[in-house]
Design an enzyme around this catalytic site. Structure first.
Site, PDB file in Angstrom:
ATOM      1  N   SER A  15       0.830  -1.215   0.000  1.00  0.00           N
ATOM      2  CA  SER A  15       0.000   0.000   0.000  1.00  0.00           C
ATOM      3  C   SER A  15       0.862   1.261   0.000  1.00  0.00           C
ATOM      4  CB  SER A  15      -0.899   0.022   1.242  1.00  0.00           C
ATOM      5  OG  SER A  15      -1.637  -1.166   1.347  1.00  0.00           O
ATOM      6  N   CYS A  43      -2.385  -5.837   1.843  1.00  0.00           N
ATOM      7  CA  CYS A  43      -3.784  -5.429   1.685  1.00  0.00           C
ATOM      8  C   CYS A  43      -4.429  -6.121   0.486  1.00  0.00           C
ATOM      9  CB  CYS A  43      -3.845  -3.915   1.540  1.00  0.00           C
ATOM     10  SG  CYS A  43      -5.503  -3.296   1.306  1.00  0.00           S
ATOM     11  N   CYS A  48      -6.858  -6.774   3.525  1.00  0.00           N
ATOM     12  CA  CYS A  48      -8.153  -6.080   3.413  1.00  0.00           C
ATOM     13  C   CYS A  48      -9.043  -6.612   2.288  1.00  0.00           C
ATOM     14  CB  CYS A  48      -7.955  -4.589   3.158  1.00  0.00           C
ATOM     15  SG  CYS A  48      -6.376  -3.895   3.660  1.00  0.00           S
ATOM     16  N   LYS A  51     -10.065 -10.433   2.367  1.00  0.00           N
ATOM     17  CA  LYS A  51     -10.842 -10.568   3.608  1.00  0.00           C
ATOM     18  C   LYS A  51     -12.251 -10.008   3.431  1.00  0.00           C
ATOM     19  CE  LYS A  51     -10.988  -7.302   6.240  1.00  0.00           C
ATOM     20  NZ  LYS A  51     -10.198  -6.641   7.254  1.00  0.00           N
ATOM     21  N   TYR A  99      -1.929  -2.504 -10.226  1.00  0.00           N
ATOM     22  CA  TYR A  99      -0.846  -1.839  -9.478  1.00  0.00           C
ATOM     23  C   TYR A  99       0.414  -1.731 -10.339  1.00  0.00           C
ATOM     24  CZ  TYR A  99      -2.993  -1.329  -4.905  1.00  0.00           C
ATOM     25  OH  TYR A  99      -3.759  -0.894  -3.865  1.00  0.00           O
ATOM     26  N   ALA A 115      15.233  -7.007  -1.867  1.00  0.00           N
ATOM     27  CA  ALA A 115      16.146  -5.869  -1.779  1.00  0.00           C
ATOM     28  C   ALA A 115      16.768  -5.770  -0.390  1.00  0.00           C
ATOM     29  CB  ALA A 115      15.386  -4.582  -2.089  1.00  0.00           C
ATOM     30  N   GLY A 175      -7.579 -12.426  19.963  1.00  0.00           N
ATOM     31  CA  GLY A 175      -8.750 -11.590  20.252  1.00  0.00           C
ATOM     32  C   GLY A 175      -8.714 -10.264  19.516  1.00  0.00           C
ATOM     33  N   TYR A 177      -8.463  -7.774  15.865  1.00  0.00           N
ATOM     34  CA  TYR A 177      -9.442  -7.649  14.788  1.00  0.00           C
ATOM     35  C   TYR A 177      -9.306  -8.751  13.731  1.00  0.00           C
ATOM     36  CZ  TYR A 177      -6.540  -5.457  11.088  1.00  0.00           C
ATOM     37  OH  TYR A 177      -5.625  -5.212  10.112  1.00  0.00           O
ATOM     38  N   GLU A 181     -12.387 -11.174  12.802  1.00  0.00           N
ATOM     39  CA  GLU A 181     -12.921 -11.167  11.440  1.00  0.00           C
ATOM     40  C   GLU A 181     -12.940 -12.576  10.847  1.00  0.00           C
ATOM     41  OE1 GLU A 181     -11.901  -6.654   9.941  1.00  0.00           O
ATOM     42  OE2 GLU A 181     -10.461  -8.204   9.474  1.00  0.00           O
ATOM     43  N   GLY A 262      -0.932 -11.605  16.366  1.00  0.00           N
ATOM     44  CA  GLY A 262      -0.119 -10.393  16.225  1.00  0.00           C
ATOM     45  C   GLY A 262       0.729 -10.417  14.973  1.00  0.00           C
ATOM     46  N   HIS A 440     -34.580   9.015   7.406  1.00  0.00           N
ATOM     47  CA  HIS A 440     -35.500   8.064   8.010  1.00  0.00           C
ATOM     48  C   HIS A 440     -36.119   7.150   6.965  1.00  0.00           C
ATOM     49  CE1 HIS A 440     -38.164   6.603  11.107  1.00  0.00           C
ATOM     50  NE2 HIS A 440     -39.195   6.768  10.300  1.00  0.00           N
ATOM     51  N   GLU A 445     -29.469   7.191  11.423  1.00  0.00           N
ATOM     52  CA  GLU A 445     -30.123   8.402  11.952  1.00  0.00           C
ATOM     53  C   GLU A 445     -30.029   8.472  13.473  1.00  0.00           C
ATOM     54  OE1 GLU A 445     -34.466   8.752  11.631  1.00  0.00           O
ATOM     55  OE2 GLU A 445     -34.597   6.582  11.353  1.00  0.00           O
TER      56      GLU A 445
HETATM   57  C1  LIG Z   1      -5.700 -10.279   7.375  1.00  0.00           C
HETATM   58  C2  LIG Z   1      -5.495  -8.794   7.301  1.00  0.00           C
HETATM   59  C3  LIG Z   1      -6.575  -7.973   7.110  1.00  0.00           C
HETATM   60  C4  LIG Z   1      -6.398  -6.594   7.031  1.00  0.00           C
HETATM   61  N1  LIG Z   1      -7.489  -5.819   6.853  1.00  0.00           N
HETATM   62  C5  LIG Z   1      -7.357  -4.479   6.785  1.00  0.00           C
HETATM   63  C6  LIG Z   1      -8.480  -3.656   6.562  1.00  0.00           C
HETATM   64  O1  LIG Z   1      -9.610  -4.134   6.446  1.00  0.00           O
HETATM   65  N2  LIG Z   1      -8.296  -2.325   6.466  1.00  0.00           N
HETATM   66  C7  LIG Z   1      -7.041  -1.760   6.590  1.00  0.00           C
HETATM   67  O2  LIG Z   1      -6.931  -0.545   6.485  1.00  0.00           O
HETATM   68  N3  LIG Z   1      -5.953  -2.519   6.801  1.00  0.00           N
HETATM   69  C8  LIG Z   1      -6.076  -3.861   6.903  1.00  0.00           C
HETATM   70  N4  LIG Z   1      -4.972  -4.647   7.079  1.00  0.00           N
HETATM   71  C9  LIG Z   1      -3.648  -3.987   7.272  1.00  0.00           C
HETATM   72  C10 LIG Z   1      -3.046  -3.554   5.932  1.00  0.00           C
HETATM   73  O3  LIG Z   1      -3.014  -4.657   5.058  1.00  0.00           O
HETATM   74  C11 LIG Z   1      -1.642  -3.016   6.173  1.00  0.00           C
HETATM   75  O4  LIG Z   1      -1.694  -1.989   7.143  1.00  0.00           O
HETATM   76  C12 LIG Z   1      -1.023  -2.446   4.887  1.00  0.00           C
HETATM   77  O5  LIG Z   1      -0.970  -3.409   3.879  1.00  0.00           O
HETATM   78  C13 LIG Z   1       0.385  -1.918   5.182  1.00  0.00           C
HETATM   79  O6  LIG Z   1       0.971  -1.474   3.993  1.00  0.00           O
HETATM   80  P1  LIG Z   1       2.557  -1.397   3.857  1.00  0.00           P
HETATM   81  O7  LIG Z   1       2.832  -0.675   2.591  1.00  0.00           O
HETATM   82  O8  LIG Z   1       3.159  -0.891   5.099  1.00  0.00           O
HETATM   83  O9  LIG Z   1       3.055  -2.918   3.754  1.00  0.00           O
HETATM   84  P2  LIG Z   1       2.548  -4.146   2.875  1.00  0.00           P
HETATM   85  O10 LIG Z   1       1.269  -3.874   2.221  1.00  0.00           O
HETATM   86  O11 LIG Z   1       2.633  -5.329   3.767  1.00  0.00           O
HETATM   87  O12 LIG Z   1       3.640  -4.263   1.739  1.00  0.00           O
HETATM   88  C14 LIG Z   1       4.962  -4.631   2.001  1.00  0.00           C
HETATM   89  C15 LIG Z   1       5.537  -5.234   0.731  1.00  0.00           C
HETATM   90  O13 LIG Z   1       6.959  -5.274   0.844  1.00  0.00           O
HETATM   91  C16 LIG Z   1       7.418  -6.469   0.206  1.00  0.00           C
HETATM   92  N5  LIG Z   1       8.761  -6.743   0.743  1.00  0.00           N
HETATM   93  C17 LIG Z   1       9.085  -7.006   2.039  1.00  0.00           C
HETATM   94  N6  LIG Z   1      10.425  -7.112   2.146  1.00  0.00           N
HETATM   95  C18 LIG Z   1      10.945  -6.903   0.910  1.00  0.00           C
HETATM   96  C19 LIG Z   1      12.272  -6.853   0.398  1.00  0.00           C
HETATM   97  N7  LIG Z   1      13.353  -7.010   1.187  1.00  0.00           N
HETATM   98  N8  LIG Z   1      12.440  -6.643  -0.923  1.00  0.00           N
HETATM   99  C20 LIG Z   1      11.356  -6.442  -1.755  1.00  0.00           C
HETATM  100  N9  LIG Z   1      10.088  -6.462  -1.302  1.00  0.00           N
HETATM  101  C21 LIG Z   1       9.889  -6.676   0.018  1.00  0.00           C
HETATM  102  C22 LIG Z   1       6.374  -7.498   0.585  1.00  0.00           C
HETATM  103  O14 LIG Z   1       6.393  -8.602  -0.295  1.00  0.00           O
HETATM  104  C23 LIG Z   1       5.096  -6.667   0.469  1.00  0.00           C
HETATM  105  O15 LIG Z   1       4.527  -6.769  -0.810  1.00  0.00           O
HETATM  106  C24 LIG Z   1      -5.097  -6.031   7.146  1.00  0.00           C
HETATM  107  C25 LIG Z   1      -3.990  -6.860   7.333  1.00  0.00           C
HETATM  108  C26 LIG Z   1      -4.182  -8.223   7.411  1.00  0.00           C
HETATM  109  C27 LIG Z   1      -2.985  -9.113   7.613  1.00  0.00           C
END
Ligand SMILES: Cc1cc2nc3c(=O)[nH]c(=O)nc-3n(C[C@H](O)[C@H](O)[C@H](O)COP(=O)(O)OP(=O)(O)OC[C@H]3O[C@@H](n4cnc5c(N)ncnc54)[C@H](O)[C@@H]3O)c2cc1C
Length: 462
Positions: A15, A43, A48, A51, A99, A115, A175, A177, A181, A262, A440, A445
């Site tokens: 993201s 995500c 997200c 899910k 993407y 990387a 316990g 989210y 879920e 976690g 309503h 509301e």
């Molecule tokens: C089951 C689940 C449900 C979720 N539901 C929600 C939700 O409903 N709403 C919400 O807002 N958030 C939700 N989240 C949280 C959300 O997915 C994360 O907060 C978000 O994806 C974080 O984005 P990011 O860019 O930090 O990391 P990420 O999206 O995790 O991206 C990190 C990327 O880095 C890549 N990477 C890692 N190390 C390396 C490397 N050394 N070299 C190259 N690439 C690498 C990985 O492959 C990955 O693609 C959920 C998470 C989970 C696990």
């Protein structure tokens, strides 16, 4: 003057990373992004999006049950797990492509591979080395599982979307989210679900009323909740797994065990410490308000910094970083990100939606707080036959009349709370809520028709 291959090198195509790379490239910077797995990160691939698709799938079961009271009859539809998995996988592949396309059309260079950081201006991807004026680490996080006997038999959220076969009996540990879920989703899809949590309440950090209410509603929908319980061991059985609970008399016989206990930041194997990037006690990258690490040319954002781990937060942080690094050229003033009044939802059945302070935190922060609370059966359930109830709660700071907390457990809570979050960000007072005309008949509301406070505010600031 030192020259670099790129102005910005982003590690991680999730993201935060994709948003930063795209925005920076659109502003004319020479950008590279390295991603080791599918584009879109947690995500899109295992968070997200899949899910929420599965949550939609799970809601059809209750919709069908509830339709009878409205005159619909017929045989119960049969759920096909393979169809859902296939359709989800197709959609996720489509999103991966989008993407990829967004980055390419913005002019960013995509590099596939793992990387590592060599120094403040050098990144190595497999055997190739690249230099950049700035490096942004957006490597996200990963599920963590405690040491437990039989750990090899468990799955984490990453594996839940493609389980084979469908687990008719699922035990969920945790316990938070993600645990709640998945418990709700698999219960809705037809599994027998037991959720085991070592604490006494679900959803630590949420408002206490919400925490109690959602547990009652999840139990009503069929999830068997076991509080104050810890897994002692997981073992293989002839037809699945057995899960022993510490001090428990009987073991649970299940088909799958999900540990949602976690997540940890992805900081290992990146060369961070040797390059001079400081980690905090949680193993997350330490950053200042501009997301700059202890190595000034290296920035970090999103889950790898272990702050508010949500996609829109990572997106917001990415835009702040890009403005900070490239804003002057685009006529943008540097700005910082506000973490106050960040709305969020939990896609349990029913949903939780929340923005602002919990009652306990509001009392700590503001002292005198007035609480408005409604707990009712929604109109739909007068005919649906469902006993589901809805909770709505407002917290008002007495000194300013500002609404500082808004919480809901009920259908589409996330959709409803998103709109109220704008009003709360804008500082809406209870008087503004009261003067707003309701729509309503809706559940929403209720938020503009709460007149009677339920509790007197305590005398002094805690
Ligand atoms: C089951 C689940 C449900 C979720 N539901 C929600 C939700 O409903 N709403 C919400 O807002 N958030 C939700 N989240 C949280 C959300 O997915 C994360 O907060 C978000 O994806 C974080 O984005 P990011 O860019 O930090 O990391 P990420 O999206 O995790 O991206 C990190 C990327 O880095 C890549 N990477 C890692 N190390 C390396 C490397 N050394 N070299 C190259 N690439 C690498 C990985 O492959 C990955 O693609 C959920 C998470 C989970 C696990």
């Amino acid at each position: 003057m030192q020259t670099f291959d790129f102005d910005l090198f982003v590690i991680g195509g999730g993201s935060g990373g994709v948003r930063a790379a795209r925005m920076a490239a659109q502003r004319g910077a020479r950008v590279a992004l390295a991603e080791v797995a599918a584009m879109g990160g947690t995500c899109v691939n295992v968070g997200c999006i899949p899910k929420k698709l599965y949550s939609y799938a799970a809601h059809y079961a209750e919709s069908f049950e509830e339709s009878h009271g409205f005159g619909w009859a017929g045989e119960a539809p049969v759920f096909n797990w393979e169809v859902l998995k296939t359709n989800r996988a197709k959609e996720i592949t489509r999103l991966n492509g989008i993407y990829q396309g967004l980055l390419a059309s913005a002019g960013a260079t995509i590099i596939t591979g793992w990387a590592t950081l060599v120094d403040g201006h050098t990144v190595k991807v497999d055997e190739k080395t690249f230099t950049a004026k700035n490096i942004l680490i957006a490597t996200g996080g990963t599920p963590t599982v405690p040491a437990v006997t039989g750990r090899e038999h468990i799955v984490t959220s990453d594996q839940m979307f493609d389980l084979a076969p469908f687990p008719k009996r699922l035990l969920v540990v945790g316990g938070g989210y993600i645990a709640c879920e998945f418990a709700s989703i698999f219960n809705g899809l037809g599994a027998e679900v037991i959720q085991v949590h070592r604490g006494e309440k679900l959803l630590t950090g949420f408002d206490d009323d919400v925490r109690s209410f959602v547990a009652v509603e999840m139990a009503r929908s069929g999830v068997r909740l076991q509080f104050g319980a810890e897994v002692a061991a997981i073992g293989k059985a002839a037809d699945g797994l057995t899960v022993e609970i510490k001090g428990g008399a009987a073991a649970f016989a299940v088909d799958a065990v999900l540990y949602a206990t976690g997540r940890v930041p992805n900081t290992s194997g990146l060369g961070l410490e040797s390059a001079g990037v400081k980690l905090n006690a949680k193993g997350a990258i330490e950053v200042n308000s501009h997301y700059q690490s202890s190595l000034p040319s290296v920035y970090a954002l999103g889950d790898v910094t272990a702050r508010l781990q949500l996609t829109p937060v990572a997106l917001g942080e990415a835009m702040v970083v890009v403005d900070h690094l490239l804003g002057a050229a685009a006529g943008k003033k540097p700005r910082s990100m506000s973490y106050e009044f960040v709305p969020t939802a939990v896609f349990t059945h029913p949903n939780v939606g929340t923005v602002g302070y919990s009652e306990a935190d509001a009392r700590k922060e503001f002292g005198q707080v007035t609480v408005f609370r409604a707990d009712f059966k929604a109109l739909k359930h007068t005919l649906s036959g469902s006993g589901e109830r809805t909770l709505m709660k407002l917290l008002v700071d007495d000194a300013t009349d500002r609404v500082v907390g808004l919480h809901m457990v009920g259908p589409d809570a996330g959709e409803i709370v998103q709109g109220f979050a704008v009003a709360m960000k804008a500082g809406a007072t209870k008087a503004v809520f009261d003067s707003t005309i309701g729509i309503h008949p809706t559940v929403a509301e209720e938020f503009v028709t709460m007149r009677e406070p339920v509790k007197a505010a305590p005398a002094s600031k805690a």
